[in-house]
Enzyme design. Structure first.
Site, short mmCIF file in Angstrom:
data_model
loop_
_atom_site.label_atom_id
_atom_site.label_comp_id
_atom_site.label_asym_id
_atom_site.label_seq_id
_atom_site.Cartn_x
_atom_site.Cartn_y
_atom_site.Cartn_z
N HIS A 20 -15.62 -2.69 8.61
CA HIS A 20 -14.93 -1.90 7.58
C HIS A 20 -14.86 -2.65 6.25
O HIS A 20 -14.29 -3.73 6.17
CB HIS A 20 -13.52 -1.60 8.08
N HIS A 67 -12.79 -0.08 -3.23
CA HIS A 67 -11.95 0.87 -2.50
C HIS A 67 -10.93 1.59 -3.38
O HIS A 67 -10.84 2.82 -3.38
CB HIS A 67 -11.21 0.17 -1.36
O1 G3P Z 1 -14.14 4.44 7.16
C1 G3P Z 1 -12.83 4.81 7.34
C2 G3P Z 1 -11.87 4.23 6.35
O2 G3P Z 1 -12.54 3.43 5.44
C3 G3P Z 1 -11.09 5.23 5.64
O3 G3P Z 1 -10.00 4.70 4.97
O4 G3P Z 1 -8.82 3.99 2.96
O5 G3P Z 1 -10.07 2.33 4.28
O6 G3P Z 1 -11.29 3.99 2.91
P1 G3P Z 1 -10.06 3.71 3.73
CA CA Z 2 -13.53 3.51 3.31
#
Ligand code: G3P
Ligand code: CA
Length: 290
Positions: free
Chosen positions: A39, A81
């Site tokens: 992630h 992000h």
């Molecule tokens: O890939 C799932 C996740 O990234 C969604 O939440 O806020 O971390 O982008 P966020």
């Molecule tokens: Ca994400």
């Protein structure tokens, strides 16, 4: 019930039976472990959404990385992000008069000056906010696969077409990439639908937990339903996987963001297809995926 959940349930049942009535030579059915996706890169160990986080995921042996794509004032796609640069760069020092430091209010040249690593640790001082072009080149360099999130698309009209253009220019829409190395996801159903309509061959994911009643509509344009781990259950995963997506295969479920072994084991038991994690090594150790 989907094959993975059936296998998971069968394995659990056979394990219980075998414990009570051991049968020499008996082998329980094994479910495929879910994929593990790093992630924002391996973001527990390197600054999120940087090339260093991609490198760290590769070093740990992970094939899949996730990222977040947004757009600068002058129209460059960058990987970050938050809609503000403040949390993950030194923008407040470099441009003190520019609060609230929105990505969309800075040019690509200005963003390229920022340090996107020191906030995480001095070892990463000087890491940059990558452009999408730089990012996919690094992912390709490592022969990795990309779960690309279009972040905040309401702020960036046309970002779907532009993202696909960059991917195309970089060779990411050729058959090998589209067949198994690329998924485009978003929290915006409209954005996911737009990607599907512009490039029907591209695999897509919707981030969220639509009701089961809504799933037939989603199955027209998305290959995955990707919910928070807090919202998933065996029943929900099975219900999603019972639908056929736009490419004629069962809808998949990648859940997020799981960073501990107990939760990883729980969602793997529900039969999810993928687990998105800041600590992919922890999840892999728990579920034996990769
Ligand atoms: O890939 C799932 C996740 O990234 C969604 O939440 O806020 O971390 O982008 P966020
Ligand atoms: Ca994400």
């Amino acid at each position: 019930m989907h094959a993975r959940a059936v296998a998971a349930t069968t394995t659990a049942l056979l394990g219980t039976v075998a414990a009570v009535f051991p049968v020499p030579g008996a082998v329980a059915a094994e479910a495929d472990p879910p994929l593990v996706i790093a992630h924002r890169g391996a973001s527990a160990y390197a600054p999120e959404n940087t090339l260093a986080a991609v490198d760290k995921a590769a070093q740990l042996g992970f094939r899949w990385v996730e990222n977040d794509v947004q757009r600068t004032k002058d129209g460059e796609l960058v990987v970050i992000h938050d809609d503000s640069l403040a949390r993950t760069t030194n923008v407040e020092e470099v441009f003190p008069g520019r609060a609230p430091w929105k990505v969309k209010d800075f040019t690509a040249a200005e963003i390229a000056r920022l340090d996107a690593g020191s906030w995480f640790g001095s070892a990463y001082a000087g890491a940059r906010v990558p452009t999408l072009q730089q990012y996919v080149r690094r992912v390709d360099h490592h022969h990795q696969k990309l779960l690309l999130e279009i972040k905040n698309p309401q702020l960036y009209p046309g970002i779907e077409k532009q993202t696909l253009k960059v991917l195309s220019n970089e060779g990411w829409l050729d058959r090998p990439h589209v067949a198994g190395r690329l998924i485009v996801q978003s929290f915006s159903a409209d954005s996911v639908r737009t990607v599907h309509e512009l490039k029907p061959a591209v695999k897509t994911g919707f981030l969220g937990t639509p009701s089961v009643a809504e799933l037939p509509e989603y199955a027209d344009f998305t290959d995955q339903i990707n919910p928070s781990y807090r919202t998933v259950s065996l029943g929900y995963v099975s219900a999603v996987q019972a639908f056929t997506g736009p490419h004629g295969r069962p809808l998949e479920v990648f859940t997020w963001t799981v960073d501990d072994a107990a939760t990883a084991e729980r969602v793997a038991g529900y039969g999810v297809d993928g687990i998105i994690s800041n600590k992919p090594d922890v999840v892999r150790a728990a579920v034996d995926g990769g």
